[in-house]
Design a protein around this motif. Structure first.
Motif, PDB file in Angstrom:
ATOM      1  N   GLY A 166       0.626  -1.083  -0.045  1.00 28.62           N
ATOM      2  CA  GLY A 166      -0.037   0.061   0.023  1.00 28.62           C
ATOM      3  C   GLY A 166       0.841   1.278   0.136  1.00 28.62           C
ATOM      4  O   GLY A 166       2.012   1.302   0.104  1.00 28.62           O
ATOM      5  N   ALA A 167      -0.040   2.298   0.001  1.00 27.69           N
ATOM      6  CA  ALA A 167       0.765   3.660  -0.031  1.00 27.69           C
ATOM      7  C   ALA A 167       0.845   4.321   1.405  1.00 27.69           C
ATOM      8  O   ALA A 167       0.584   3.618   2.193  1.00 27.69           O
ATOM      9  CB  ALA A 167       0.201   4.632  -1.083  1.00 27.69           C
ATOM     10  N   GLY A 168       1.157   5.740   1.393  1.00 31.51           N
ATOM     11  CA  GLY A 168       1.398   6.221   2.639  1.00 31.51           C
ATOM     12  C   GLY A 168       2.668   6.648   2.980  1.00 31.51           C
ATOM     13  O   GLY A 168       3.619   5.904   2.674  1.00 31.51           O
ATOM     14  N   ALA A 169       2.628   7.521   3.969  1.00 28.71           N
ATOM     15  CA  ALA A 169       3.944   7.998   4.473  1.00 28.71           C
ATOM     16  C   ALA A 169       4.641   6.649   5.248  1.00 28.71           C
ATOM     17  O   ALA A 169       3.804   5.879   5.925  1.00 28.71           O
ATOM     18  CB  ALA A 169       3.871   9.233   5.287  1.00 28.71           C
ATOM     19  N   THR A 170       5.883   6.973   5.425  1.00 27.93           N
ATOM     20  CA  THR A 170       6.510   5.896   6.336  1.00 27.93           C
ATOM     21  C   THR A 170       6.422   6.275   7.849  1.00 27.93           C
ATOM     22  O   THR A 170       6.039   7.485   8.197  1.00 27.93           O
ATOM     23  CB  THR A 170       7.967   5.882   6.201  1.00 27.93           C
ATOM     24  N   VAL A 171       6.679   5.083   8.815  1.00 25.93           N
ATOM     25  CA  VAL A 171       6.530   5.390   9.977  1.00 25.93           C
ATOM     26  C   VAL A 171       7.481   6.376  10.374  1.00 25.93           C
ATOM     27  O   VAL A 171       7.211   7.287  11.273  1.00 25.93           O
ATOM     28  CB  VAL A 171       6.938   3.891  10.756  1.00 25.93           C
ATOM     29  N   GLU A 172       8.405   6.692  10.085  1.00 22.93           N
ATOM     30  CA  GLU A 172       9.576   7.541  10.387  1.00 22.93           C
ATOM     31  C   GLU A 172       8.969   9.041  10.033  1.00 22.93           C
ATOM     32  O   GLU A 172       9.112   9.786  10.842  1.00 22.93           O
ATOM     33  CB  GLU A 172      10.770   7.444   9.740  1.00 22.93           C
ATOM     34  N   ASN A 173       8.467   9.143   8.947  1.00 27.08           N
ATOM     35  CA  ASN A 173       7.718  10.481   8.350  1.00 27.08           C
ATOM     36  C   ASN A 173       6.678  10.756   9.486  1.00 27.08           C
ATOM     37  O   ASN A 173       6.733  12.053   9.751  1.00 27.08           O
ATOM     38  CB  ASN A 173       7.335  10.500   7.083  1.00 27.08           C
ATOM     39  N   ASN A 174       5.778  10.013   9.724  1.00 27.55           N
ATOM     40  CA  ASN A 174       4.633  10.090  10.430  1.00 27.55           C
ATOM     41  C   ASN A 174       5.009  10.600  11.810  1.00 27.55           C
ATOM     42  O   ASN A 174       4.307  11.367  12.605  1.00 27.55           O
ATOM     43  CB  ASN A 174       3.687   9.050  10.525  1.00 27.55           C
ATOM     44  N   LEU A 175       5.992   9.968  12.321  1.00 29.82           N
ATOM     45  CA  LEU A 175       6.485  10.016  13.747  1.00 29.82           C
ATOM     46  C   LEU A 175       6.921  11.530  13.857  1.00 29.82           C
ATOM     47  O   LEU A 175       6.761  12.190  14.719  1.00 29.82           O
ATOM     48  CB  LEU A 175       7.605   9.096  14.031  1.00 29.82           C
ATOM     49  N   GLU A 176       7.919  11.982  13.002  1.00 30.27           N
ATOM     50  CA  GLU A 176       8.366  13.223  12.984  1.00 30.27           C
ATOM     51  C   GLU A 176       7.211  14.335  12.622  1.00 30.27           C
ATOM     52  O   GLU A 176       7.437  15.257  13.388  1.00 30.27           O
ATOM     53  CB  GLU A 176       9.354  13.389  11.618  1.00 30.27           C
ATOM     54  N   ALA A 177       6.466  13.905  11.883  1.00 30.71           N
ATOM     55  CA  ALA A 177       5.254  15.139  11.616  1.00 30.71           C
ATOM     56  C   ALA A 177       4.460  15.286  12.840  1.00 30.71           C
ATOM     57  O   ALA A 177       3.976  16.600  13.065  1.00 30.71           O
ATOM     58  CB  ALA A 177       4.382  14.550  10.514  1.00 30.71           C
ATOM     59  N   VAL A 178       3.973  14.332  13.497  1.00 30.35           N
ATOM     60  CA  VAL A 178       2.968  14.476  14.794  1.00 30.35           C
ATOM     61  C   VAL A 178       4.052  14.724  15.844  1.00 30.35           C
ATOM     62  O   VAL A 178       3.347  15.809  16.609  1.00 30.35           O
ATOM     63  CB  VAL A 178       2.563  13.137  14.912  1.00 30.35           C
ATOM     64  N   LEU A 179       5.141  14.498  16.112  1.00 31.02           N
ATOM     65  CA  LEU A 179       5.946  14.789  17.367  1.00 31.02           C
ATOM     66  C   LEU A 179       6.084  16.261  17.294  1.00 31.02           C
ATOM     67  O   LEU A 179       6.146  16.976  18.484  1.00 31.02           O
ATOM     68  CB  LEU A 179       7.245  14.177  17.391  1.00 31.02           C
ATOM     69  N   LYS A 180       6.544  17.064  16.174  1.00 33.83           N
ATOM     70  CA  LYS A 180       6.548  18.432  16.286  1.00 33.83           C
ATOM     71  C   LYS A 180       5.557  19.466  16.686  1.00 33.83           C
ATOM     72  O   LYS A 180       5.660  20.344  16.811  1.00 33.83           O
ATOM     73  CB  LYS A 180       7.219  18.939  14.813  1.00 33.83           C
ATOM     74  N   LEU A 181       4.248  18.890  16.458  1.00 30.26           N
ATOM     75  CA  LEU A 181       3.016  19.481  17.243  1.00 30.26           C
ATOM     76  C   LEU A 181       3.184  19.575  18.601  1.00 30.26           C
ATOM     77  O   LEU A 181       2.360  20.581  19.292  1.00 30.26           O
ATOM     78  CB  LEU A 181       1.940  18.542  16.683  1.00 30.26           C
ATOM     79  N   GLY A 182       3.816  18.818  19.180  1.00 26.55           N
ATOM     80  CA  GLY A 182       3.740  18.972  20.868  1.00 26.55           C
ATOM     81  C   GLY A 182       3.112  18.193  21.445  1.00 26.55           C
ATOM     82  O   GLY A 182       2.424  17.174  20.921  1.00 26.55           O
ATOM     83  N   PRO A 183       2.810  18.131  22.834  1.00 21.76           N
ATOM     84  CA  PRO A 183       1.842  17.389  23.674  1.00 21.76           C
ATOM     85  C   PRO A 183       0.540  17.563  23.195  1.00 21.76           C
ATOM     86  O   PRO A 183       0.000  18.347  23.010  1.00 21.76           O
ATOM     87  CB  PRO A 183       1.912  17.837  25.112  1.00 21.76           C
TER      88      PRO A 183
END
Length: 392
Positions: free
Chosen positions: A22-39
């Motif tokens: 399937g498609a979609g961003a990698t675990v690494e990309n998703n981890l980085e994208a969400v973490l930068k949003l904060g708590p």
């Protein structure tokens, strides 16, 4: 009552899922994208931004999504502290305490804060400091108020922050602090106790993903998206959230997608609020589930990967992956507990409480461990769906 899982001949029903599809961003990309949003505290802007991002990822994989809203009362600490001169020492208000600010000398109360302990200390008009332990917080607070204290500071008797509740409200500002903060309070010297709190309704939102036409899933995969205040929540529980997303990605173009729901729960940190609301609002759907798989803190190897929950499912999972550990009891107080209480067989995946649990330092999770957890889960899924359905 459901019977243990029956074992049947397997036919590779979900073969190919372990290698990814399937498609979609990698675990690494998703981890980085969400973490930068904060708590991602429930009700916060960061929580909503993370939900919107992950909902978009699920839709990109071809899933439909719906949002299920719920609300509940919550007590929030808005930044309580003790000021010692120019130093600001943080603490956490005990739930049920009123807000307030008072400047007064510090008095250390011997013992654990019984009425007799307070009788031997002159705390009238002062800020009493007492150790946690042996008796409820509310009893300590009532004794402090009866002795005329202007405020109360409870010092944790173990490393880390002190979180707790008074149960019944006590008309006295009460703050919980770490042992380090407690040691920094100067006996007999004035400090300022500032307790800043808010009580009110908070609104949570669960995200439910499914393929078109799927209304009665056999399996439900879930993890909570929210984190506690001040903690970015990489391991607790973005790791579990991304495990659910990775499962959805691998299942997207397989028969598994037509038999499953994928749910990102909100409000877990406030008492399993999201999963409880889901079970209550979807009673018929929940009653038709063969199993609920829950993922919480799977991105840091504090302990080897372990499973808990329904005895039959645990046995099945460990048969497929003999290296799996076993969690004691029901497997812990995460969202699977809400489903277990409704009679659904549950399987909980967990790697233990790491040293950054509920701390600002919860900033890292290992994508390799998240993918490994998904590998193990899918082996179990294959076995579950190849087995005869449980008697109902």
């Amino acid at each position: 009552m459901r019977k243990p899982w029956a074992r049947a001949v397997r036919g590779g029903l979900l073969s190919g899922l372990l290698v990814g599809a399937g498609a979609g961003a990698t675990v690494e990309n998703n981890l980085e994208a969400v973490l930068k949003l904060g708590p991602r505290v429930t009700g916060s802007e960061a929580n909503e931004q993370a939900r919107g991002y992950l909902e978009g990822e699920l839709r990109a994989l071809g899933y439909l999504t719906r949002r299920e809203r719920f609300s509940y009362p919550r007590f929030d600490d808005l930044g309580s502290e003790v000021r010692v001169g120019a130093r600001r020492l943080s603490g956490l208000a005990l739930q049920g305490t009123p807000g307030g600010e008072v400047t007064a000398p510090v008095v250390r109360v011997p013992g654990v804060g019984t009425p007799g302990d307070f009788a031997g200390a002159n705390v009238r008009g002062r800020i009493a400091v007492v150790a946690r332990g042996q008796i409820p917080f509310a009893q300590k607070a009532r004794s402090a108020r009866a002795a005329g204290a202007a405020g109360l500071i409870v010092v944790n008797n173990e490393p880390g922050e002190l979180r707790g509740t008074l149960g019944d409200p006590v008309a006295l500002p009460v703050l919980g602090v770490t042992p380090e903060v407690g040691a920094a309070l100067p006996e007999g010297q004035p400090v300022t106790l500032a307790v800043r709190v808010r009580e009110g309704e908070v609104r949570g939102v669960n995200v439910v993903a499914f393929k078109s036409g799927v209304t009665q899933p056999e399996l439900l995969f879930g993890g909570h998206l929210d984190s506690v205040a001040g903690a970015p929540g990489a391991n607790d529980n973005l790791s579990g959230t991304l495990a659910v997303l990775e499962l959805a990605r691998r299942a997207a173009n397989t028969p598994l997608a037509a038999r499953s729901f994928f749910v990102l729960f909100d409000g877990e940190e406030d008492g399993l609020r999201g999963s409880r609301a889901f079970v209550k609002d979807n009673a018929r759907l929940v009653g038709g589930l063969r199993a609920m798989f829950n993922f919480d803190m799977v991105g840091v190897n504090a302990d080897p990967l372990a499973v808990g929950g329904d005895a039959g499912l645990v046995t099945l999972a460990r048969r497929e992956t003999p290296t799996l550990g076993t969690l004691g009891g029901s497997g812990g107080g995460s969202d699977h507990a809400s489903f277990a209480q409704a009679g659904v067989p549950v399987l909980f995946f967990h790697r233990g409480l790491d040293v950054n649990y509920h701390r600002p330092t919860d900033t890292a999770a290992d994508p390799r461990l998240i993918r490994e957890t998904v590998d193990v889960a899918l082996k179990t899924v294959d076995a579950v769906l190849s087995a005869a359905p449980a008697a109902r």
